[in-house]
Design a protein around this motif. Structure first.
Motif, short mmCIF file in Angstrom:
data_model
loop_
_atom_site.label_atom_id
_atom_site.label_comp_id
_atom_site.label_asym_id
_atom_site.label_seq_id
_atom_site.Cartn_x
_atom_site.Cartn_y
_atom_site.Cartn_z
N GLU A 1 0.82 -1.21 0.00
CA GLU A 1 0.00 0.00 0.00
C GLU A 1 0.85 1.26 0.00
N ARG A 2 1.96 1.24 0.73
CA ARG A 2 2.76 2.46 0.91
C ARG A 2 4.25 2.27 0.63
N SER A 3 4.63 1.12 0.06
CA SER A 3 6.05 0.90 -0.16
C SER A 3 6.28 0.08 -1.42
N ALA A 4 7.53 0.06 -1.86
CA ALA A 4 7.93 -0.74 -3.01
C ALA A 4 9.45 -0.83 -2.99
N PRO B 1 17.22 8.03 -1.27
CA PRO B 1 18.61 7.59 -1.41
C PRO B 1 18.71 6.08 -1.44
N GLY B 2 19.62 5.58 -2.25
CA GLY B 2 19.80 4.15 -2.39
C GLY B 2 21.21 3.72 -2.06
N PRO B 3 21.54 2.48 -2.36
CA PRO B 3 22.83 1.93 -1.97
C PRO B 3 23.94 2.29 -2.95
N LEU B 4 25.16 2.01 -2.53
CA LEU B 4 26.31 2.08 -3.41
C LEU B 4 26.36 0.78 -4.21
N LEU B 5 26.41 0.90 -5.52
CA LEU B 5 26.44 -0.26 -6.40
C LEU B 5 27.89 -0.59 -6.73
N THR C 1 16.55 -0.08 -3.99
CA THR C 1 16.22 1.05 -3.13
C THR C 1 14.79 0.91 -2.63
N PRO C 2 14.57 0.94 -1.31
CA PRO C 2 13.20 0.89 -0.79
C PRO C 2 12.53 2.26 -0.89
N LEU C 3 11.28 2.24 -1.31
CA LEU C 3 10.45 3.45 -1.31
C LEU C 3 9.43 3.32 -0.20
N ARG C 4 9.29 4.33 0.61
CA ARG C 4 8.34 4.31 1.73
C ARG C 4 7.51 5.57 1.71
N GLY C 5 6.38 5.50 2.41
CA GLY C 5 5.51 6.67 2.50
C GLY C 5 4.79 6.99 1.21
N LEU C 6 4.52 5.97 0.39
CA LEU C 6 3.81 6.19 -0.87
C LEU C 6 2.30 6.26 -0.63
N PRO C 7 1.56 6.89 -1.53
CA PRO C 7 0.10 6.94 -1.39
C PRO C 7 -0.53 5.61 -1.82
N PRO C 8 -1.45 5.07 -1.07
CA PRO C 8 -2.06 3.78 -1.43
C PRO C 8 -2.98 3.90 -2.63
N GLY C 9 -3.01 2.85 -3.43
CA GLY C 9 -3.94 2.78 -4.55
C GLY C 9 -3.70 3.82 -5.62
N GLN C 10 -2.45 4.24 -5.81
CA GLN C 10 -2.15 5.30 -6.76
C GLN C 10 -1.06 4.87 -7.74
#
Length: 520
Positions: free
Chosen positions: A49-52, A82-86, A96-105
């Motif tokens: 719902e809020r992450s990917a 921000p993501g990791p060093l590759l 890279t984790p994404l957090r705090g996303l809007p649900p159902g969008q």
């Protein structure tokens, strides 16, 4: 469900697709000077719902960043994650984790890789998009599944436009793709050309790593990179989140823990060594699992992926914890095909689930007899139509648990056998009768050899409602186009519809199921 993303390739995804590698190349030719490049594309996975999770690969050491926006133009609401060093430790891949996303969008994102010593030196952004999981059931759910890619000697054929089935699936605009195992064929070297029975020539794009069986970590990594040479797949990955599971060909055909190989192609004879390397590469080339705080599941393939109130997907691992392939007629079998710990996990999580539909994503079928040589068996069924024996005992325990715990809405999806089918299981036809009726749907291959359909084992009372398969073994995708399946859950009624599909051929079979329906 409206296909809101079908036109996206005219915008930001077109820029991403333009970065995909040409089909004719044997390997990518990155410049080793200037700015870093993420020309391998991007993938999303484990969307909630809020992450990917967002994946990419750089051509050199780089810092990964992901920017998100609610609009394709990125003119409003841009956030930087921000993501990791590759670096070489992960073959220059990262998530890279994404957090705090809007649900159902709908979420639009772009991946940027930057010089770790000079953040101002960045490569061209690579674009992608996905939908977060809705919190209500109104939107419904639609996803696709299949398995088996680049197998039996059939790889990326530039004369056919590569893996064109992925472009067809992308236009279906699913919420996600369930990749049901055999995501690579590490044991399947490719030849530059193969003569087909009618005299035509099948051509393969080839690479060094695909010229022999994979044994080193670098060779397993190269097998995953091989599939990303196809522009259809990289465009698909940029638009459709993936839920990946593995089966045998990520390592070697029909492998099991503790196996010692007699195959002369291998200098490494211990399957456990090969499996450890393959598992590492698998984790590097798919978006990793988002692990809840306190959970200890690093490196684990089996998991539950929740998609709102309508759907939970139980991703199984029928490879890592199994016992040795055998005649499989033992009267007691505590290990089985899942292992005792995974079986307990599955029973517990099914009991906890409150989703309307509970899809059990199995990388092998239940009632189809899959042989390993002349005397041993590879899957659950072993051809004895009587009471459960061997690995069937574990499945009987699971089916009994589902019935007695009154767990409704279970549905089995699988691939592996290289044809498509709909099998209905019912106790009145079975030797073992302490279970509730259920369906198992089979699809694939998505890009491998086609094979005739197998026999059914009567222990759990399967009946074939539909099947389509190749008339002979190892038919090329040019002669036997790929199969994939589609599941759609209506938000208003909760009704679930399964469609078995074929590239260029439309719908082959349809079955609709109502929530809570007994004996569907």
């Amino acid at each position: 469900m409206p296909h809101t993303r079908r036109t996206l390739l005219t915008g930001s995804l077109a820029a991403s697709a333009a970065l995909a590698l040409p089909l004719g190349l044997a390997a990518p030719a990155f410049a080793r000077s200037g700015r870093p490049s993420a020309s391998w594309g991007t993938q999303s996975g484990e969307v909630t719902e809020r992450s990917a999770l967002i994946w990419t690969r750089s051509d050199r050491p780089a810092r990964m960043y992901v920017e998100t926006s609610p609009t394709e133009s990125f003119r409003h609401g841009v956030r930087r994650h921000p993501g990791p060093l590759l670096g070489p430790a992960t073959d220059f891949t990262g998530t890279t984790p994404l957090r705090g996303l809007p649900p159902g969008q709908q979420v639009h994102y772009r991946v940027v890789v930057a010089d770790p010593d000079d953040p101002r030196r960045t490569g061209e952004p690579v674009y992608g998009t996905f939908r977060t999981t809705p919190v209500s059931r109104r939107s419904g759910v639609r996803f696709l599944w299949s398995g088996d890619l680049a197998g039996q000697g059939w790889g990326i054929n530039p004369d056919l436009g590569g893996y064109r089935v992925f472009d067809e699936m992308r236009l279906r605009d699913p919420d996600f793709f369930l990749f049901s195992g055999d995501t690579i064929y590490a044991d399947g070297p490719l030849q530059p050309s193969v003569t087909l029975p009618d005299g035509r020539t099948w051509r393969n794009v080839t690479t060094e790593e695909k010229s022999k069986v994979a044994e080193t970590l670098a060779e397993f990594r190269g097998n995953f990179r091989y599939n990303l040479l196809d522009r259809n797949l990289t465009a698909f990955n940029a638009q459709v989140p993936v839920i990946a599971q593995w089966d045998d060909h990520e390592v070697r055909n029909n492998w099991y823990p503790g196996q010692l190989l007699e195959d002369p192609r291998y200098t490494v004879k211990e399957v456990d060594v090969l499996a450890e390397r393959a598992r590492r590469a698998f984790g590097e080339y798919f978006p990793g699992r988002a692990i809840d705080p306190g959970e200890r599941a690093e490196g684990r393939v089996h998991r539950v992926v929740r998609h709102g109130p309508l759907l939970d997907v139980f991703v199984l691992d029928m490879r890592t914890y199994r016992n040795a392939n055998s005649p499989d007629r033992q009267a007691a079998d505590p290990v089985g095909i899942l292992g005792a710990e995974q079986l307990a996990w599955l029973k517990r999580e099914l009991s906890r689930s409150r989703a309307t539909w509970k899809v059990i994503a199995a990388d092998m079928p239940l009632g189809i007899v899959v042989a390993d040589g002349t005397a041993n068996f590879e899957a659950v069924a072993q051809g004895d139509p009587g009471a459960p024996l061997g690995r069937e005992l574990q499945i009987a325990e699971l089916l009994r648990h589902i019935k007695h715990q009154r767990i409704t809405g279970t549905l089995w999806l699988t691939a592996d056998v290289h044809y498509t089918a709909a099998n209905h299981y019912a106790p009145e036809r079975a030797a073992f009768q302490d279970f509730a009726p259920f369906w198992e749907f089979v699809s694939g291959p998505i890009g491998a050899g086609g094979f005739p359909h197998g026999a059914l084992d009567a222990t759990f009372g399967p009946e074939r409602a539909y099947v389509q398969s190749a008339p002979v073994g190892n038919m090329s995708p040019a002669e036997n186009p790929p199969y994939y399946g589609e599941v759609e859950i209506d938000g208003a009624s909760g009704e679930l519809t399964v469609r078995l599909r074929r590239q260029g051929g439309g719908v082959l079979f349809t079955k609709s199921l109502r929530p809570g329906q007994v004996g569907q």
